[in-house]
Design a protein around this motif. Structure first.
Motif, PDB file in Angstrom:
ATOM      1  N   ARG A 213      30.725  45.571  23.952  1.00 36.73           N
ATOM      2  CA  ARG A 213      31.281  44.508  24.781  1.00 36.73           C
ATOM      3  C   ARG A 213      30.194  43.847  25.630  1.00 36.73           C
ATOM      4  O   ARG A 213      30.178  42.618  25.813  1.00 36.73           O
ATOM      5  CB  ARG A 213      32.384  45.071  25.681  1.00 36.73           C
ATOM      6  CG  ARG A 213      33.252  44.018  26.348  1.00 36.73           C
ATOM      7  CD  ARG A 213      34.053  43.227  25.313  1.00 36.73           C
ATOM      8  NE  ARG A 213      34.878  42.231  25.939  1.00 36.73           N
ATOM      9  CZ  ARG A 213      36.083  42.462  26.453  1.00 36.73           C
ATOM     10  NH1 ARG A 213      36.612  43.680  26.395  1.00 36.73           N
ATOM     11  NH2 ARG A 213      36.775  41.490  27.000  1.00 36.73           N
ATOM     12  N   ILE A 214      29.276  44.646  26.146  1.00 38.04           N
ATOM     13  CA  ILE A 214      28.163  44.108  26.922  1.00 38.04           C
ATOM     14  C   ILE A 214      27.297  43.207  26.040  1.00 38.04           C
ATOM     15  O   ILE A 214      26.915  42.094  26.443  1.00 38.04           O
ATOM     16  CB  ILE A 214      27.328  45.245  27.525  1.00 38.04           C
ATOM     17  CG1 ILE A 214      28.134  45.955  28.631  1.00 38.04           C
ATOM     18  CG2 ILE A 214      26.001  44.726  28.089  1.00 38.04           C
ATOM     19  CD1 ILE A 214      27.486  47.225  29.142  1.00 38.04           C
ATOM     20  N   LEU A 215      26.997  43.664  24.834  1.00 38.96           N
ATOM     21  CA  LEU A 215      26.196  42.852  23.918  1.00 38.96           C
ATOM     22  C   LEU A 215      26.916  41.562  23.539  1.00 38.96           C
ATOM     23  O   LEU A 215      26.281  40.507  23.403  1.00 38.96           O
ATOM     24  CB  LEU A 215      25.873  43.667  22.665  1.00 38.96           C
ATOM     25  CG  LEU A 215      24.886  44.820  22.854  1.00 38.96           C
ATOM     26  CD1 LEU A 215      24.787  45.648  21.581  1.00 38.96           C
ATOM     27  CD2 LEU A 215      23.519  44.298  23.263  1.00 38.96           C
ATOM     28  N   GLU A 216      28.226  41.638  23.381  1.00 36.36           N
ATOM     29  CA  GLU A 216      29.010  40.442  23.058  1.00 36.36           C
ATOM     30  C   GLU A 216      28.920  39.415  24.169  1.00 36.36           C
ATOM     31  O   GLU A 216      28.710  38.221  23.916  1.00 36.36           O
ATOM     32  CB  GLU A 216      30.463  40.840  22.813  1.00 36.36           C
ATOM     33  CG  GLU A 216      31.395  39.685  22.512  1.00 36.36           C
ATOM     34  CD  GLU A 216      32.842  40.135  22.395  1.00 36.36           C
ATOM     35  OE1 GLU A 216      33.718  39.336  22.755  1.00 36.36           O
ATOM     36  OE2 GLU A 216      33.085  41.275  21.973  1.00 36.36           O
ATOM     37  N   ARG A 217      29.066  39.872  25.418  1.00 31.71           N
ATOM     38  CA  ARG A 217      28.994  38.942  26.544  1.00 31.71           C
ATOM     39  C   ARG A 217      27.588  38.362  26.686  1.00 31.71           C
ATOM     40  O   ARG A 217      27.412  37.167  26.962  1.00 31.71           O
ATOM     41  CB  ARG A 217      29.418  39.637  27.839  1.00 31.71           C
ATOM     42  CG  ARG A 217      30.909  39.875  27.964  1.00 31.71           C
ATOM     43  CD  ARG A 217      31.702  38.577  27.971  1.00 31.71           C
ATOM     44  NE  ARG A 217      31.463  37.778  29.146  1.00 31.71           N
ATOM     45  CZ  ARG A 217      32.207  37.811  30.258  1.00 31.71           C
ATOM     46  NH1 ARG A 217      33.255  38.618  30.330  1.00 31.71           N
ATOM     47  NH2 ARG A 217      31.936  37.029  31.280  1.00 31.71           N
ATOM     48  N   ALA A 218      26.581  39.204  26.515  1.00 30.72           N
ATOM     49  CA  ALA A 218      25.213  38.710  26.591  1.00 30.72           C
ATOM     50  C   ALA A 218      24.945  37.694  25.481  1.00 30.72           C
ATOM     51  O   ALA A 218      24.302  36.666  25.705  1.00 30.72           O
ATOM     52  CB  ALA A 218      24.224  39.873  26.506  1.00 30.72           C
ATOM     53  N   GLY A 219      25.454  37.975  24.297  1.00 30.36           N
ATOM     54  CA  GLY A 219      25.271  37.051  23.188  1.00 30.36           C
ATOM     55  C   GLY A 219      25.916  35.703  23.426  1.00 30.36           C
ATOM     56  O   GLY A 219      25.478  34.682  22.867  1.00 30.36           O
ATOM     57  N   ALA A 220      26.956  35.680  24.270  1.00 32.10           N
ATOM     58  CA  ALA A 220      27.623  34.427  24.615  1.00 32.10           C
ATOM     59  C   ALA A 220      26.945  33.717  25.783  1.00 32.10           C
ATOM     60  O   ALA A 220      27.409  32.655  26.216  1.00 32.10           O
ATOM     61  CB  ALA A 220      29.089  34.696  24.950  1.00 32.10           C
TER      62      ALA A 220
END
Length: 228
Positions: free
Chosen positions: A178-185
Motif C-alpha cells: 500500500r505504501i508503494l502504491e501511494r508513492a507510485g501515485a
C-alpha cells in the motif's frame, strides 16, 4: 528554494522538550513519490522528529515547510495535503468503525465515499467489525482502523509512525504494498519503522536519528544498515 516536486523540507531542524534537544539537527527534503524511512534506536528521537515535522509540536529551532509553506496544523491547505497516523490518535467513542471512515471520506470529498469505505474495511480485514465502536476492537484492529483512516483520504504527504506495530506478518506485507502504491501515485511518505523488511521494501532514502543525524540514499530492495 525548493526544487520542483519537493513536498517536505526540513532545514537545520532541532527538536526536543523544554528547550532540550533529543537528537542532532535534521536537514533533508522529500519529493513527490519518495519514501523517507526514519530509523534509530529506541528513545533516539524518531517520533519527536516526525511529530514536529507533522506540526504536532513546535521545533526548538530551524524550519519545516510543506509545499514551500511553513507548517501550520490548523491551516486548510495543510489539513488537505497532509495525512498522519500516530499511535496516540483518538477516536470518537460513539461512532462505529464504518462511521469513522465515512466521516473521513466525506470530509475529504471523496466521489464515492461508501464504496471507498468498504474497500478499506476489506483491505485492512476489519469488515466484520464495521458495526462496532473502537473500544470493542482489539489493539491490532484499532491500528488497522487508524491506517484505514490515513489511507482513505487524498493527500500529497503521509506521516506513518511505526505503522507495523501490532500487525501480523501478512498485514505488514500488505501495508508495504500500500505504501508503494501511494508513492507510485506521487505521494511523499515519511515512515518511522523498526521493521527491516518494511524499510527495505519501501524506502528510497533513510534518515538515521542519533546525536548526529545522517541521511542515506538507497533504492528499494537494497540492504540498509541503520546505525551510528
Amino acid at each position: 528554494m525548493a526544487a520542483v516536486g519537493e513536498v517536505l523540507e526540513a532545514d537545520r531542524l532541532l527538536v526536543g522538550y523544554a528547550g532540550t534537544p533529543v537528537c542532532g539537527e535534521v536537514s533533508f527534503s522529500v519529493a513527490a513519490g519518495e519514501v523517507l524511512a526514519v530509523v534509530g534506536f529506541n528513545g533516539a528521537g524518531k517520533s519527536t522528529v516526525v511529530r514536529t515535522l507533522a506540526g504536532r509540536q513546535d521545533p526548538l529551532a530551524g524550519d519545516v515547510r510543506v509545499h514551500r509553506l511553513p507548517v501550520a496544523l490548523d491551516a486548510v491547505m495543510f489539513r488537505r495535503q497532509v495525512a498522519a497516523v500516530f499511535d496516540e490518535d483518538v477516536f470518537f467513542p460513539s461512532l462505529t468503525v464504518r462511521e469513522h471512515l465515512l466521516l473521513v471520506a466525506r470530509g475529504h470529498s471523496l466521489d464515492d465515499p461508501e464504496n471507498a469505505v468498504e474497500a478499506e474495511l476489506e483491505f485492512f480485514g476489519i469488515a466484520d467489525r464495521a458495526h462496532v465502536v473502537p473500544d470493542a476492537l482489539s489493539s491490532g484492529q484499532r491500528r488497522r482502523l487508524l491506517l484505514a483512516a490515513g489511507f482513505i483520504r487524498p493527500s500529497s504527504l503521509v506521516f506513518l509512525d511505526e505503522p507495523e506495530q501490532r500487525l501480523d506478518p501478512v498485514m505488514r506485507d500488505a501495508l508495504s504494498g500500500r505504501i508503494l502504491e501511494r508513492a507510485g501515485a506521487g505521494t511523499a511518505i515519511v515512515l518511522v519503522t523498526h521493521d527491516p523488511r518494511l524499510l527495505v521494501r519501501t524506502a528510497t532514502s533513510c534518515l538515521v536519528i542519533d546525536e548526529v543525524v545522517t541521511t542515506v540514499d538507497t533504492e528499494r530492495g537494497a540492504q540498509i544498515i541503520a546505525g551510528t
